[in-house]
Every structure is written in structure tokens, then in C-alpha cells.
Design a protein around this motif. Structure first.
Motif, short mmCIF file in Angstrom:
data_model
loop_
_atom_site.label_atom_id
_atom_site.label_comp_id
_atom_site.label_asym_id
_atom_site.label_seq_id
_atom_site.Cartn_x
_atom_site.Cartn_y
_atom_site.Cartn_z
N ALA A 69 1.13 -1.26 -0.15
CA ALA A 69 -0.25 -0.21 0.10
C ALA A 69 1.19 0.99 -0.37
O ALA A 69 0.39 2.03 -0.59
CB ALA A 69 -1.36 0.14 1.06
N ALA A 70 1.91 1.12 0.68
CA ALA A 70 3.22 2.21 0.43
C ALA A 70 3.33 2.58 -1.04
O ALA A 70 3.51 3.61 -0.65
CB ALA A 70 3.90 2.30 2.23
N GLN A 71 3.76 1.32 -1.53
CA GLN A 71 4.46 1.81 -2.55
C GLN A 71 3.85 2.60 -3.64
O GLN A 71 3.87 3.11 -4.03
CB GLN A 71 5.34 -0.15 -2.37
N HIS A 72 2.51 1.51 -3.48
CA HIS A 72 1.29 2.69 -4.90
C HIS A 72 1.22 3.76 -4.38
O HIS A 72 0.92 4.23 -4.85
CB HIS A 72 0.04 1.50 -4.71
N VAL A 73 1.38 3.68 -2.70
CA VAL A 73 0.86 5.74 -2.68
C VAL A 73 1.71 6.19 -2.70
O VAL A 73 1.15 7.22 -4.40
CB VAL A 73 0.44 5.28 -1.07
N PRO A 118 -4.63 2.56 -6.45
CA PRO A 118 -4.48 1.64 -6.58
C PRO A 118 -3.90 0.12 -5.80
O PRO A 118 -3.53 0.47 -4.77
CB PRO A 118 -3.23 1.99 -8.26
N TYR A 119 -4.57 -1.26 -5.88
CA TYR A 119 -4.43 -2.51 -5.32
C TYR A 119 -3.90 -3.33 -6.61
O TYR A 119 -4.03 -3.68 -7.73
CB TYR A 119 -5.51 -3.04 -5.28
N ASP A 120 -2.66 -4.31 -6.30
CA ASP A 120 -2.43 -5.34 -7.34
C ASP A 120 -2.60 -6.35 -6.21
O ASP A 120 -3.17 -6.43 -5.20
CB ASP A 120 -0.80 -5.22 -6.62
N ASP A 121 -2.33 -7.74 -6.71
CA ASP A 121 -2.79 -9.31 -6.68
C ASP A 121 -2.01 -9.35 -5.46
O ASP A 121 -2.95 -10.27 -4.43
CB ASP A 121 -2.03 -9.88 -7.05
N ARG A 122 -1.23 -8.26 -4.15
CA ARG A 122 -1.21 -8.67 -3.11
C ARG A 122 -1.77 -8.22 -1.99
O ARG A 122 -2.51 -8.96 -1.29
CB ARG A 122 0.74 -8.53 -2.99
N GLY A 163 -3.38 -7.56 -13.99
CA GLY A 163 -2.24 -6.04 -12.90
C GLY A 163 -3.49 -5.62 -12.06
O GLY A 163 -4.23 -6.41 -11.77
N GLU A 164 -2.68 -4.27 -12.63
CA GLU A 164 -4.06 -3.92 -11.08
C GLU A 164 -5.19 -3.78 -11.63
O GLU A 164 -5.59 -3.30 -12.36
CB GLU A 164 -3.48 -2.39 -10.76
#
Length: 389
Positions: A69-73, A118-122, A163-164
């Protein structure tokens, strides 16, 4: 390697009260932190994502965000600034020194409380058999959150989601917007070409005879314009809320209309094994001259969206498509090729000064574009290798 067409599929989440509260709190938290990251990027003039991560990642973790979540922000903020700089460079936000440009450059980018995350598969997993998702939130991972969508959208999700996905909240309703990569069909060798002329009076005119008349749509937009003006005069909270609702409703109406037009054109091309010759849309607003009453329609209609819909539907169906220069297509005779400004006697009528043919102006232009499409396709397939002596 099979190329794919990227499309987005929207599903509606149906959380219970506790799940909805967790999702809403998560969006508020990540967007508050995105505003903090944006301020760091603006104050310190951090140009790269790696540099931005070094300055912000530990703080985001300390605030309770998971690693992903931090990476996506951080990535969301960096992408927003990349888009902003691209728009500044292209002059989309005014000339250097203009009031609008100075205003944009003088403050950091701000994210709305419920802007998309954004959200990924993790962080997000899909359970298609139960039609639920498991999603990360600041209150922990939520399992068994139900979602709803159309049958066609569900099939696309199952087969092609990749993907996301973006979590977004609109009018109190949560949606997941998933990216799907659908494989392209193999392109066939066309038996002919369908020219598509775009306009205001007729949104799209095809050389096959299909015509998407703009009369009803222009009446609808004129009515919406009058209602917006009436609400804007009130300046109350309820009026602003109604304005926002009407804006979204009009966008949905335009999008649906463009989808119908694009599908009709592509389906006809696929049925007749023909290709589509589409006029190059770049600069359409600059090169088209219109009377004042028509300018609102020109600048508010989503020509690029219609073009994008035709392109991706054609690629999915394997329909050949070329873009051609539309210059003087309204003055050129499709029968003999004679070009004359006087050929266009009125908005709807075309009379060739050379061969005397009389035709509907938009229909004639679409036939000209069809011929140019054939020429472009032939030129592209001809060998450029010099003949062996």
C-alpha cells in the motif's frame, strides 16, 4: 507473441456496514498520506520515484500502511506529477507566465478524500466461484466482500484480468475498476473499406450509409447546458451536488452513445470483411471552423473517446483500421476527385463543379475517406526494397 487490447472492467462492491466503514476509512487514510507525500515531492522538488521513496516510505509504514500500500501511494503521487509535467510541457495548462499556469505550478497536487487507490494481486484477490473479493484495508484484510457486474463483464474478468485494480468511491458506492488484457483477433485482408466522417450535425457518417444523427443528442446537451446554467446561479450546496450528479449523468450518456456508434461501425465492417478508414482526430478542434452556436457542441463532444472505442473494438474483432488525413475531404468529389471550395454548396449538400454529381456532403466525405484508406493500406503493404538489378 499474441498482442492484447487493454480494457477496464468495472464491478460494484456490496459490502456490509462494517466492511463499508473500513473501505471508506482506508481511502481517506491513503489519500491523506498521498497529500503528505505530494507536499514532500513539491517542497523538496523530488523528481524520481526512488528518491521520493527514500524520503517517505518509512513514514508511511509508521502510519500503519502495509508495504505494498505504501509503494502504491508513492507511485500514485509520482504518476500524478509526471502527468502534470507532461501537460505543462504540452501547453495544456496555459502558456508560461499565464495566470492558470502559475496557479498550477504554485502548489502541490491534492488528492480527494475518496480518490482511487490502486491494488495489486498481493493486496486484492478475486474469488469468482463465490463472486467475492478479499481486500486489504487499514483495519485488516476484509474477506468475502461481494461484488456484482454484468455477465459479459464477469466472463472478461475471469478470462483476462491482469495487473492492478483501482478501488474508488462514488456517491457512497464502492467500485473496483480492473484492468483486463484481451487478446487481439488476427487481422484479415479487407475486401474493401468503410470511411467514417465525424461531425457535429451528424456525429458519424459511414460510407455504407450508416449515419449517427446528432440532432437528438445536441438537443439533450443543450437542455443540460441550460439546466447547468440555472443551477450555477443558485450557488447553494444542494445546487452544487445536483451539478455534480448531472455532470456524471451526461458523461455516462456520451460514453454509452459512443459505444453504440463504435459497435455499429465495427460490427458492419466485420460482417462484410472490410476495413475501417478513420480520419485523424489530432487537431480537430483547431482545424474545424464553426458558427458560435456549434462551438459548445464541438468542444464538449468526446471525439477522442469515440475514436478510441472504434480502435479497440476493431482490434478485438481483427478488423483492419487505418488513420488518414482528412484535409479537404469535405471539398473533394468522391466520384472524380475534383477539389473545389464551391463544391460544398451547403452544410448538407455536395455538388461537384466538375462532373456534376450531387450527394449528401457527409456521405461524400466518408467515401473520400474510404478511398484514402484503401490507398494508405496499399501503400503500407507495398515493398520498399529496391528491385534487384
Amino acid at each position: 507473441m499474441i498482442l492484447g487490447v487493454k480494457i477496464v472492467t468495472q464491478v460494484k462492491l456490496m459490502p456490509d456496514a462494517a466492511q463499508a466503514s473500513a473501505l471508506s476509512s482506508t481511502l481517506r487514510t491513503v489519500n491523506d498520506l498521498a497529500n503528505w507525500v505530494s507536499n514532500v515531492a513539491f517542497v523538496n522538488d523530488v523528481p524520481r520515484e526512488y528518491e521520493l521513496r527514500k524520503n517517505t516510505y518509512s513514514h508511511l509504514k509508521a502510519e500503519g500502511l502495509g508495504a505494498q500500500a505504501a509503494q502504491h501511494v508513492i507511485k500514485k503521487v509520482r504518476d500524478a506529477y509526471t502527468t502534470l509535467h507532461a501537460n505543462l510541457k504540452a501547453g495544456n495548462l496555459g502558456r508560461p507566465g499565464s495566470k492558470r499556469r502559475r496557479k498550477v505550478e504554485s502548489k502541490p497536487i491534492v488528492f480527494r478524500p475518496h480518490a482511487a487507490q490502486p491494488y495489486d494481486d498481493r493486496c486484492l484477490s478475486w474469488q469468482y466461484d463465490t463472486q467475492t473479493v478479499s481486500i486489504w484495508t487499514t483495519a485488516g484484510r476484509l474477506k468475502g466482500v461481494r461484488f456484482a457486474c454484468s455477465i459479459d463483464a464477469f466472463k472478461v474478468l475471469q478470462q483476462y484480468r491482469e495487473g492492478e485494480s483501482d478501488l474508488v468511491m462514488r456517491d457512497g458506492v464502492f467500485y473496483l475498476i480492473a484492468t483486463c488484457e484481451v487478446p487481439e483477433a488476427e487481422t484479415y485482408d479487407p475486401d474493401g473499406w468503410i470511411g467514417v466522417d465525424l461531425g457535429i450535425v451528424n456525429i458519424a457518417t459511414a460510407s455504407t450509409g450508416y449515419q449517427a444523427a446528432g440532432r437528438g443528442l445536441n438537443r439533450y446537451r443543450k437542455r443540460q447546458l441550460a439546466l447547468r446554467a440555472k443551477l450555477q446561479k443558485k450557488r447553494t450546496k444542494s445546487a452544487k451536488r445536483r451539478l455534480k450528479e448531472r455532470s456524471r449523468r451526461e458523461q455516462r450518456h456520451v460514453k454509452n452513445t459512443n459505444h453504440i456508434i463504435a459497435k455499429t461501425i465495427v460490427t458492419e465492417a466485420e460482417r462484410t470483411s472490410t476495413g475501417i478508414s478513420l480520419e485523424e482526430l489530432k487537431g480537430i478542434r483547431q482545424r474545424v471552423r464553426l458558427r458560435k452556436p456549434q462551438r459548445v457542441a464541438l468542444h464538449s463532444w468526446a471525439f477522442a473517446q469515440l475514436g478510441d472505442f472504434i480502435v479497440y473494438k476493431a482490434r478485438r474483432a481483427g478488423v483492419p483500421l487505418v488513420f488518414v488525413n482528412p484535409a479537404y475531404s469535405s471539398r473533394e468529389c468522391a466520384q472524380c476527385g475534383h477539389v473545389d471550395r464551391l463544391n460544398r454548396t451547403s452544410q448538407a449538400t455536395f455538388v461537384c463543379r466538375s462532373c456534376g454529381v450531387v450527394a449528401h456532403a457527409d456521405r461524400n466525405a466518408s467515401r473520400v475517406l474510404a478511398r484514402r484508406g484503401q490507398d494508405a493500406w496499399t501503400a503500407g503493404r507495398e515493398s520498399r526494397v529496391p528491385a534487384t538489378p
